[in-house]
Design a protein around this motif. Structure first.
Motif, PDB file in Angstrom:
ATOM      1  N   LEU A  40      -4.648  -6.600 -15.797  1.00 60.04           N
ATOM      2  CA  LEU A  40      -3.539  -5.732 -16.195  1.00 60.04           C
ATOM      3  C   LEU A  40      -3.793  -4.283 -15.776  1.00 60.04           C
ATOM      4  O   LEU A  40      -2.882  -3.596 -15.295  1.00 60.04           O
ATOM      5  N   LYS A  41      -5.020  -3.828 -15.945  1.00 60.61           N
ATOM      6  CA  LYS A  41      -5.337  -2.440 -15.595  1.00 60.61           C
ATOM      7  C   LYS A  41      -5.190  -2.213 -14.095  1.00 60.61           C
ATOM      8  O   LYS A  41      -4.579  -1.217 -13.661  1.00 60.61           O
ATOM      9  N   ASN A  42      -5.721  -3.106 -13.285  1.00 63.35           N
ATOM     10  CA  ASN A  42      -5.606  -2.955 -11.832  1.00 63.35           C
ATOM     11  C   ASN A  42      -4.170  -3.142 -11.354  1.00 63.35           C
ATOM     12  O   ASN A  42      -3.755  -2.508 -10.376  1.00 63.35           O
ATOM     13  N   ALA A  43      -3.414  -3.995 -12.046  1.00 66.58           N
ATOM     14  CA  ALA A  43      -2.004  -4.158 -11.689  1.00 66.58           C
ATOM     15  C   ALA A  43      -1.250  -2.851 -11.879  1.00 66.58           C
ATOM     16  O   ALA A  43      -0.421  -2.460 -11.047  1.00 66.58           O
ATOM     17  N   GLY A  44      -1.520  -2.148 -12.995  1.00 64.67           N
ATOM     18  CA  GLY A  44      -0.898  -0.853 -13.213  1.00 64.67           C
ATOM     19  C   GLY A  44      -1.321   0.171 -12.184  1.00 64.67           C
ATOM     20  O   GLY A  44      -0.504   0.976 -11.707  1.00 64.67           O
ATOM     21  N   LEU A  45      -2.602   0.146 -11.820  1.00 63.85           N
ATOM     22  CA  LEU A  45      -3.119   1.087 -10.821  1.00 63.85           C
ATOM     23  C   LEU A  45      -2.476   0.860  -9.455  1.00 63.85           C
ATOM     24  O   LEU A  45      -1.986   1.810  -8.815  1.00 63.85           O
ATOM     25  N   PHE A  46      -2.447  -0.399  -9.000  1.00 60.32           N
ATOM     26  CA  PHE A  46      -1.866  -0.705  -7.695  1.00 60.32           C
ATOM     27  C   PHE A  46      -0.352  -0.468  -7.693  1.00 60.32           C
ATOM     28  O   PHE A  46       0.204  -0.014  -6.690  1.00 60.32           O
ATOM     29  N   ALA A  47       0.307  -0.774  -8.807  1.00 58.61           N
ATOM     30  CA  ALA A  47       1.750  -0.547  -8.881  1.00 58.61           C
ATOM     31  C   ALA A  47       2.068   0.936  -8.734  1.00 58.61           C
ATOM     32  O   ALA A  47       3.034   1.306  -8.056  1.00 58.61           O
ATOM     33  N   SER A  48       1.271   1.799  -9.358  1.00 53.59           N
ATOM     34  CA  SER A  48       1.478   3.245  -9.221  1.00 53.59           C
ATOM     35  C   SER A  48       1.353   3.670  -7.762  1.00 53.59           C
ATOM     36  O   SER A  48       2.170   4.449  -7.253  1.00 53.59           O
ATOM     37  N   MET A  49       0.323   3.169  -7.076  1.00 46.44           N
ATOM     38  CA  MET A  49       0.140   3.512  -5.661  1.00 46.44           C
ATOM     39  C   MET A  49       1.334   3.076  -4.819  1.00 46.44           C
ATOM     40  O   MET A  49       1.882   3.852  -4.024  1.00 46.44           O
ATOM     41  N   PHE A  50       1.749   1.820  -4.990  1.00 42.39           N
ATOM     42  CA  PHE A  50       2.825   1.287  -4.154  1.00 42.39           C
ATOM     43  C   PHE A  50       4.158   1.961  -4.456  1.00 42.39           C
ATOM     44  O   PHE A  50       4.963   2.194  -3.548  1.00 42.39           O
ATOM     45  N   LEU A  51       4.396   2.288  -5.732  1.00 42.56           N
ATOM     46  CA  LEU A  51       5.648   2.941  -6.088  1.00 42.56           C
ATOM     47  C   LEU A  51       5.709   4.362  -5.542  1.00 42.56           C
ATOM     48  O   LEU A  51       6.772   4.833  -5.122  1.00 42.56           O
ATOM     49  N   VAL A  52       4.571   5.067  -5.553  1.00 40.31           N
ATOM     50  CA  VAL A  52       4.529   6.393  -4.940  1.00 40.31           C
ATOM     51  C   VAL A  52       4.853   6.296  -3.450  1.00 40.31           C
ATOM     52  O   VAL A  52       5.587   7.130  -2.889  1.00 40.31           O
ATOM     53  N   THR A  53       4.337   5.261  -2.800  1.00 41.30           N
ATOM     54  CA  THR A  53       4.606   5.062  -1.375  1.00 41.30           C
ATOM     55  C   THR A  53       6.086   4.793  -1.117  1.00 41.30           C
ATOM     56  O   THR A  53       6.703   5.412  -0.234  1.00 41.30           O
ATOM     57  N   VAL A  54       6.665   3.880  -1.895  1.00 39.32           N
ATOM     58  CA  VAL A  54       8.078   3.540  -1.703  1.00 39.32           C
ATOM     59  C   VAL A  54       8.966   4.746  -1.982  1.00 39.32           C
ATOM     60  O   VAL A  54       9.911   5.032  -1.234  1.00 39.32           O
ATOM     61  N   PHE A  55       8.651   5.472  -3.042  1.00 42.48           N
ATOM     62  CA  PHE A  55       9.454   6.639  -3.396  1.00 42.48           C
ATOM     63  C   PHE A  55       9.347   7.720  -2.317  1.00 42.48           C
ATOM     64  O   PHE A  55      10.327   8.385  -1.983  1.00 42.48           O
ATOM     65  N   SER A  56       8.158   7.907  -1.767  1.00 38.78           N
ATOM     66  CA  SER A  56       7.982   8.883  -0.691  1.00 38.78           C
ATOM     67  C   SER A  56       8.832   8.501   0.518  1.00 38.78           C
ATOM     68  O   SER A  56       9.466   9.362   1.149  1.00 38.78           O
ATOM     69  N   TYR A  57       8.838   7.223   0.852  1.00 39.92           N
ATOM     70  CA  TYR A  57       9.644   6.760   1.983  1.00 39.92           C
ATOM     71  C   TYR A  57      11.133   6.963   1.709  1.00 39.92           C
ATOM     72  O   TYR A  57      11.895   7.370   2.610  1.00 39.92           O
ATOM     73  N   GLU A  58      11.586   6.678   0.481  1.00 39.58           N
ATOM     74  CA  GLU A  58      12.988   6.861   0.135  1.00 39.58           C
ATOM     75  C   GLU A  58      13.410   8.318   0.261  1.00 39.58           C
ATOM     76  O   GLU A  58      14.486   8.627   0.765  1.00 39.58           O
ATOM     77  N   ARG A  59      12.561   9.230  -0.173  1.00 39.17           N
ATOM     78  CA  ARG A  59      12.914  10.643  -0.060  1.00 39.17           C
ATOM     79  C   ARG A  59      12.881  11.098   1.396  1.00 39.17           C
ATOM     80  O   ARG A  59      13.664  11.953   1.809  1.00 39.17           O
ATOM     81  N   TYR A  60      11.972  10.545   2.169  1.00 42.24           N
ATOM     82  CA  TYR A  60      11.944  10.851   3.608  1.00 42.24           C
ATOM     83  C   TYR A  60      13.258  10.433   4.254  1.00 42.24           C
ATOM     84  O   TYR A  60      13.855  11.179   5.042  1.00 42.24           O
ATOM     85  N   GLU A  61      13.740   9.230   3.928  1.00 45.15           N
ATOM     86  CA  GLU A  61      15.005   8.763   4.469  1.00 45.15           C
ATOM     87  C   GLU A  61      16.159   9.629   3.982  1.00 45.15           C
ATOM     88  O   GLU A  61      17.082   9.951   4.749  1.00 45.15           O
ATOM     89  N   ALA A  62      16.122  10.028   2.718  1.00 39.94           N
ATOM     90  CA  ALA A  62      17.220  10.819   2.157  1.00 39.94           C
ATOM     91  C   ALA A  62      17.314  12.189   2.801  1.00 39.94           C
ATOM     92  O   ALA A  62      18.415  12.712   3.004  1.00 39.94           O
ATOM     93  N   VAL A  63      16.175  12.785   3.126  1.00 36.83           N
ATOM     94  CA  VAL A  63      16.165  14.140   3.667  1.00 36.83           C
ATOM     95  C   VAL A  63      16.272  14.134   5.187  1.00 36.83           C
ATOM     96  O   VAL A  63      17.046  14.909   5.772  1.00 36.83           O
ATOM     97  N   CYS A  64      15.512  13.285   5.838  1.00 36.99           N
ATOM     98  CA  CYS A  64      15.442  13.322   7.305  1.00 36.99           C
ATOM     99  C   CYS A  64      16.509  12.458   7.976  1.00 36.99           C
ATOM    100  O   CYS A  64      16.880  12.717   9.133  1.00 36.99           O
TER     101      CYS A  64
END
Length: 394
Positions: free
Chosen positions: A130-154
């Motif tokens: 459970l702890k590692n699932a939360g850790l990896f989920a945070s990493m992947f969600l930051v990545t997806v969100f960064s990509y979404e904002r890149y698409e929204a702006v660029c």
């Protein structure tokens, strides 16, 4: 880390399924794994576990729940951006709650700092999962969100045609499933619950020293190295990808800001709202990497030193001190995220103020038997607009 190697190198470990608990005293008295005061929690560890970590746990739950409630109750806050942020808040809470309660449980149950104190074999697998699932989920969600904002702006036209809440939920689901699968691969690094005995000398002052301790050890030693590696590699890949996206976003925003000066005020306002959201993302991402980097650098150093020299570079004493500090920094990430949302983006502060005020008035009206009022009592006509309005900027 050295203590696990010492324990594993002796014949003091017995599988919990065949260990005879009724003969603990006679079993331990003939063994040479002898208790020493260095096995006890230090003063720094005690203060950290009993004061600092519970405080961080309380603040993490409070700040993230306030943010989630604000998003749930304010109609205009139910945007695609906030769907990502709510999922990130839940992932941070999972990692923080499991990590801190695990430390508190071990401290309360045993005075030995490396005693897991789990009464069931299952916990050695479930808690790290459970702890590692939360850790990896945070990493992947930051990545997806960064990509979404890149698409929204660029690439705003592409973003406008493709973006939707359904798409966001799809990306979040994929990120969480991948996080759970990756976390499951680390379970063999902890899943072997074993019982070790402590031989106590007659002059030992501490009467609460247990005869046995519980260790969650790797099924095979190579799985411990794999766990450190698989925790570290995704973090640095995510950091490189996200920082590259941030640089491209900043370049694009500067160009958009110059163009806005030549256009009408409405266009300038839309660009400014987009800048506020993007600034929040960048600040949140940078803080995430700063707070989590020490933990992953420590893991990476352990991997490299184990491969090159076969042993850890840090002494046991130095490692125990450093790991407490990097854990505090990692758990601080869950606390500061909602604070960043409010500090950087004015719309979050406004929505939070409205929700708090509406709840206060609602409580007063109920206590005075004047009936109930919905929070829409305080929302302006602008705030009542559907969340998909101006979706291109959120």
């Amino acid at each position: 880390m050295e203590i696990y190697q010492e324990v594993l190198s002796t014949e003091l470990i017995r599988d919990s399924s065949i260990f005879n608990y009724t003969d603990v005293a006679s079993f331990c008295i003939d063994r040479n794994f002898t208790y020493t005061p260095s096995y006890l929690y230090t003063n720094f560890e005690t203060v950290n576990i009993l004061i600092i970590l519970p405080l961080l746990l309380f603040l993490a739950i409070l700040t993230n729940l306030v943010f989630i409630i604000v998003v749930a109750r304010a109609p205009r806050m139910r945007t695609t951006t906030n769907i990502y942020l709510v999922s990130l808040a839940l992932a941070d809470l999972l990692y923080t709650i499991i990590g801190i309660t695990e430390k508190l449980h071990a401290y309360i149950r045993s005075p030995i700092y490396f005693d897991s104190a789990y009464s069931l074999d299952l916990w050695c697998a479930v808690m790290p999962l459970l702890k590692n699932a939360g850790l990896f989920a945070s990493m992947f969600l930051v990545t997806v969100f960064s990509y979404e904002r890149y698409e929204a702006v660029c690439h705003p036209l592409t973003k406008h045609s493709l973006s939707s809440k359904r798409r966001a939920l799809k990306h979040i689901t994929i990120a969480c499933v991948l996080a759970l699968i990756l976390a499951a691969t680390t379970v063999p690094a902890f899943a072997n619950r074993v019982v070790a005995c402590l031989k106590k000398l007659a002059e030992d002052e501490h009467s609460d020293i247990p005869d046995t301790i519980i260790l969650c050890t790797p099924v095979k030693q190579r799985f411990e190295l794999y766990n450190d590696f698989v925790q570290t590699l995704p973090f640095f890949l995510v950091m490189i990808f996200s920082n590259a996206a941030y640089v491209l976003i900043i370049i694009e925003i500067r160009g958009s800001a110059r163009d806005a000066k030549l256009k009408r005020a409405d266009s300038s306002r839309v660009i400014q709202e987009s800048i506020n959201i993007t600034r929040m993302l960048i600040v949140n991402g940078v803080v995430f990497f700063i707070l989590m980097a020490p933990f992953h650098i420590l893991s990476l150093s352990g991997v490299i030193s184990s491969i090159i020299t076969g042993e850890y570079l840090l002494s046991e004493e130095a490692f125990r001190w450093i790991i407490q500090v990097v854990r505090v920094l990692a758990y601080c990430n869950a606390v500061v995220d909602p604070v960043i949302y409010s500090a950087v983006n004015p719309s979050y502060r406004k929505a939070m103020y409205q929700v708090i005020c509406s709840l206060h008035i609602l409580r007063r009206k109920r206590s005075n038997s004047f009936g109930t009022y919905s929070m829409s009592y305080l929302l302006t006509e602008r705030d009542r607009r559907p969340s998909n309005v101006n979706e291109t900027i959120t």
